[in-house]
Design a protein around this motif. Structure first.
Motif, PDB file in Angstrom:
ATOM      1  N   GLU A  90       0.843  -1.208   0.000  1.00 19.96           N
ATOM      2  CA  GLU A  90       0.000   0.000   0.000  1.00 19.96           C
ATOM      3  C   GLU A  90       0.875   1.255   0.000  1.00 19.96           C
ATOM      4  O   GLU A  90       0.558   2.251  -0.656  1.00 19.96           O
ATOM      5  CB  GLU A  90      -0.926  -0.017   1.210  1.00 19.96           C
ATOM      6  CG  GLU A  90      -1.977   1.064   1.119  1.00 19.96           C
ATOM      7  CD  GLU A  90      -3.107   0.857   2.120  1.00 19.96           C
ATOM      8  OE1 GLU A  90      -2.959   0.009   3.025  1.00 19.96           O
ATOM      9  OE2 GLU A  90      -4.123   1.541   1.989  1.00 19.96           O
ATOM     10  N   VAL A 108      -4.004 -11.763  -6.629  1.00 20.67           N
ATOM     11  CA  VAL A 108      -4.918 -10.619  -6.647  1.00 20.67           C
ATOM     12  C   VAL A 108      -6.048 -10.834  -5.644  1.00 20.67           C
ATOM     13  O   VAL A 108      -6.407  -9.937  -4.875  1.00 20.67           O
ATOM     14  CB  VAL A 108      -5.480 -10.392  -8.077  1.00 20.67           C
ATOM     15  CG1 VAL A 108      -6.511  -9.275  -8.079  1.00 20.67           C
ATOM     16  CG2 VAL A 108      -4.343 -10.072  -9.039  1.00 20.67           C
ATOM     17  N   ILE A 109      -6.576 -12.061  -5.620  1.00 20.90           N
ATOM     18  CA  ILE A 109      -7.657 -12.372  -4.661  1.00 20.90           C
ATOM     19  C   ILE A 109      -7.159 -12.159  -3.233  1.00 20.90           C
ATOM     20  O   ILE A 109      -7.819 -11.526  -2.402  1.00 20.90           O
ATOM     21  CB  ILE A 109      -8.141 -13.832  -4.864  1.00 20.90           C
ATOM     22  CG1 ILE A 109      -8.777 -13.983  -6.245  1.00 20.90           C
ATOM     23  CG2 ILE A 109      -9.126 -14.235  -3.755  1.00 20.90           C
ATOM     24  CD1 ILE A 109      -9.023 -15.423  -6.673  1.00 20.90           C
ATOM     25  N   HIS A 112      -6.723  -8.526  -2.200  1.00 22.15           N
ATOM     26  CA  HIS A 112      -8.003  -7.916  -1.813  1.00 22.15           C
ATOM     27  C   HIS A 112      -8.427  -8.382  -0.426  1.00 22.15           C
ATOM     28  O   HIS A 112      -8.902  -7.600   0.380  1.00 22.15           O
ATOM     29  CB  HIS A 112      -9.085  -8.223  -2.859  1.00 22.15           C
ATOM     30  CG  HIS A 112      -8.916  -7.405  -4.104  1.00 22.15           C
ATOM     31  ND1 HIS A 112      -8.977  -7.940  -5.375  1.00 22.15           N
ATOM     32  CD2 HIS A 112      -8.644  -6.086  -4.284  1.00 22.15           C
ATOM     33  CE1 HIS A 112      -8.764  -6.983  -6.278  1.00 22.15           C
ATOM     34  NE2 HIS A 112      -8.565  -5.847  -5.634  1.00 22.15           N
ATOM     35  N   GLN A 113      -8.219  -9.685  -0.144  1.00 20.94           N
ATOM     36  CA  GLN A 113      -8.582 -10.200   1.193  1.00 20.94           C
ATOM     37  C   GLN A 113      -7.841  -9.448   2.295  1.00 20.94           C
ATOM     38  O   GLN A 113      -8.359  -9.220   3.371  1.00 20.94           O
ATOM     39  CB  GLN A 113      -8.229 -11.689   1.295  1.00 20.94           C
ATOM     40  CG  GLN A 113      -9.267 -12.599   0.699  1.00 20.94           C
ATOM     41  CD  GLN A 113      -8.881 -14.072   0.791  1.00 20.94           C
ATOM     42  OE1 GLN A 113      -9.244 -14.825  -0.081  1.00 20.94           O
ATOM     43  NE2 GLN A 113      -8.153 -14.479   1.797  1.00 20.94           N
ATOM     44  N   GLY A 115      -7.023  -6.484   2.180  1.00 17.96           N
ATOM     45  CA  GLY A 115      -7.528  -5.124   2.264  1.00 17.96           C
ATOM     46  C   GLY A 115      -6.763  -4.078   1.468  1.00 17.96           C
ATOM     47  O   GLY A 115      -6.921  -2.879   1.711  1.00 17.96           O
ATOM     48  N   PRO A 117      -6.225  -1.615  -1.446  1.00 14.53           N
ATOM     49  CA  PRO A 117      -7.165  -0.995  -2.389  1.00 14.53           C
ATOM     50  C   PRO A 117      -6.591  -0.983  -3.818  1.00 14.53           C
ATOM     51  O   PRO A 117      -6.095   0.026  -4.305  1.00 14.53           O
ATOM     52  CB  PRO A 117      -7.287   0.435  -1.839  1.00 14.53           C
ATOM     53  CG  PRO A 117      -5.974   0.690  -1.158  1.00 14.53           C
ATOM     54  CD  PRO A 117      -5.416  -0.630  -0.727  1.00 14.53           C
ATOM     55  N   ILE A 118      -6.666  -2.140  -4.462  1.00 12.18           N
ATOM     56  CA  ILE A 118      -6.069  -2.255  -5.796  1.00 12.18           C
ATOM     57  C   ILE A 118      -7.175  -2.367  -6.836  1.00 12.18           C
ATOM     58  O   ILE A 118      -8.020  -3.268  -6.760  1.00 12.18           O
ATOM     59  CB  ILE A 118      -5.155  -3.491  -5.857  1.00 12.18           C
ATOM     60  CG1 ILE A 118      -4.002  -3.314  -4.869  1.00 12.18           C
ATOM     61  CG2 ILE A 118      -4.612  -3.700  -7.268  1.00 12.18           C
ATOM     62  CD1 ILE A 118      -3.219  -4.571  -4.641  1.00 12.18           C
ATOM     63  N   SER A 119      -7.178  -1.475  -7.808  1.00 14.84           N
ATOM     64  CA  SER A 119      -8.221  -1.530  -8.831  1.00 14.84           C
ATOM     65  C   SER A 119      -7.753  -2.407  -9.989  1.00 14.84           C
ATOM     66  O   SER A 119      -6.553  -2.626 -10.180  1.00 14.84           O
ATOM     67  CB  SER A 119      -8.537  -0.124  -9.329  1.00 14.84           C
ATOM     68  OG  SER A 119      -7.358   0.442  -9.851  1.00 14.84           O
TER      69      SER A 119
END
Ligand SMILES: Cc1cc2nc3c(=O)[nH]c(=O)nc-3n(C[C@H](O)[C@H](O)[C@H](O)COP(=O)(O)O)c2cc1C
Ligand SMILES: [Fe+2]
Ligand SMILES: [Fe+2]
Length: 405
Positions: A90, A108-109, A112-113, A115, A117-119
């Protein structure tokens, strides 16, 4: 102050050492620290390979800034998202918002888990066999599932033979200025830490490590690997076959050496004495490559590590509330959890009114694969007596015959 090192003309180590962490993964004691390695490639594009633990985040960022010297960061390749390497992602995104993340779909999964903030437009997913060119350097990506996380991959620079091996080939212990394995007495100073790291962190996944080694041999060609850049510990640029050979032994659960590890559990010292007597009897028979450990005062990570090294194991335990002494039970549970197999084991039991630890330890060992449990054993009542010595001699004979054959 920044503190980086050059790996090749255009590749830089930008990692950092942590001397404050007492327990790696909050379980394995560290007495000599640990390093979190990350690398910056200065090609037509700039590429960061992995990040670092939050504990060393500031040093890590300073190192990247110094190496980039004002250039933007174009790409971040993420080989492994365990937080000891991914925690600073981050921070990278905040400082270089245009950076493009190159990683596996599973990573990628997980990102996200955790936390981050990756678009979707910030990520370029890569799969096994994909390559990406950054200018002079073309990187090939090889999946390394369950070494020791599901998303893990390794990246291979086909231009100069640098393998970014993630946690594979990693080691405990801080680097403290040096970087390359040939800058240390690796065999004397580091090997035990490398083995303790591998066996406790990755040890369960021998088949997956074997699969990765075979794939690397097939896709990349082992001879084409000129550098191994792991996420912890030294970088390899010489004598790569030395460390690859160690990995082959560990991943196949083959002992490195013929030798006997004697682990005892003793409350008042009588089982300890029996273990000492056995060690003397082994030495009398020419078996001197022996190590004696008190299971209560030796962290189990050290016991596991030596178990991967030596061919023979003796477990000597008191009976405790009709069970195995709890720290010995824990050691046996860890052997099972880490998939340890292929050893010759002898048992010594003690108890004052109903000795049962021998049978119970045997039952635990029978849950492991390819264990040869010797029929000879010793049962004593409270302490080793004259009448037990013939059993002890028979046990020493059986172990010596097996070690020296
Ligand atoms: C809490 C506790 C539980 C024990 N439970 C057993 C038992 O179930 N069966 C038995 O034979 N001895 C039992 N013992 C006795 C010890 O195993 C025994 O005294 C042992 O032989 C001494 O060996 P050491 O000097 O190596 O500690 C127990 C002792 C303690 C303190
Ligand atoms: Fe990891
Ligand atoms: Fe790691």
């Amino acid at each position: 102050m920044y503190n980086f090192r050059k790996v090749t003309d255009d590749l830089f180590w930008v990692g950092a050492n942590d001397h404050r962490l007492a327990l790696f993964e909050n379980i394995h004691p560290l007495y000599h620290g640990v390093s979190y390695n990350a690398y910056v490639l200065l090609d037509e594009k700039t590429v960061l390979f992995d990040t670092a633990d939050w504990a060393v985040g500031r040093q890590f960022i300073e190192n990247i800034q110094a190496v980039l010297a004002g250039r933007p960061l174009d790409y971040l390749v993420i080989n492994h998202v365990e937080p000891d390497h991914a925690a600073s992602i981050e921070e990278i995104l905040l400082r270089w918002p245009k950076v493009k993340i190159v990683t596996s779909p599973k990573a990628v999964i997980l990102l996200h888990q955790f936390g981050f903030p990756i678009s979707a437009d910030q990520v370029e997913e890569v799969r096994e066999g994909d390559t990406k060119c950054f200018g002079k350097h073309t990187i090939a990506f090889v999946a390394a599932p369950m070494v020791h996380w599901p998303e893990a991959m390794v990246s291979f620079d086909t231009t100069n033979g640098v393998l970014f091996s993630a946690d594979a080939f990693g080691s405990f212990r801080a680097l403290d200025g040096k970087l390359f394995a040939d800058e240390f007495d690796f065999d004397g100073e580091w090997l035990d830490d490398a083995r303790r790291y591998y066996t406790n962190i990755v040890g369960k996944y021998g088949p997956q490590v074997q699969a990765l080694l075979n794939k690397a041999a097939g896709i990349v060609g082992l001879d084409n690997i000129k550098y191994i850049c792991p996420l912890h510990g030294p970088v390899w640029r010489k004598d790569l076959s030395y460390i690859i050979d160690k990995y082959v032994h560990w991943a196949t659960y083959e002992p490195e050496e013929k030798g006997v590890m004697i682990v005892y559990a003793s409350m008042y010292g009588n089982t300890e004495t029996a273990a000492e007597v056995l060690a003397s009897k082994l030495a009398d028979r020419g078996v001197t490559n022996t190590r004696l450990y008190d299971v209560s005062s030796t962290h189990v990570s050290y016991l596991i590590s030596d178990l991967f090294k030596y061919s023979h194991l003796v477990l000597a335990s008191v009976t405790y509330n009709l069970g195995i002494f709890p720290p010995m039970h824990n050691f046996l549970a860890d052997m099972k959890a880490l998939n340890l197999q292929n050893r010759t084991v002898a048992l010594v039991e003690n108890g004052s009114w109903a000795p049962r630890s021998g049978a119970l330890m045997r039952a635990e060992l029978e849950k492991l694969k390819h264990m040869d449990i010797l029929d000879d054993g010793v049962t004593m009542a409270s302490s080793l007596q004259e009448q037990n010595l013939s059993d002890m001699d028979a046990l020493a004979d059986a172990i010596a015959a097996s070690v020296l054959k």
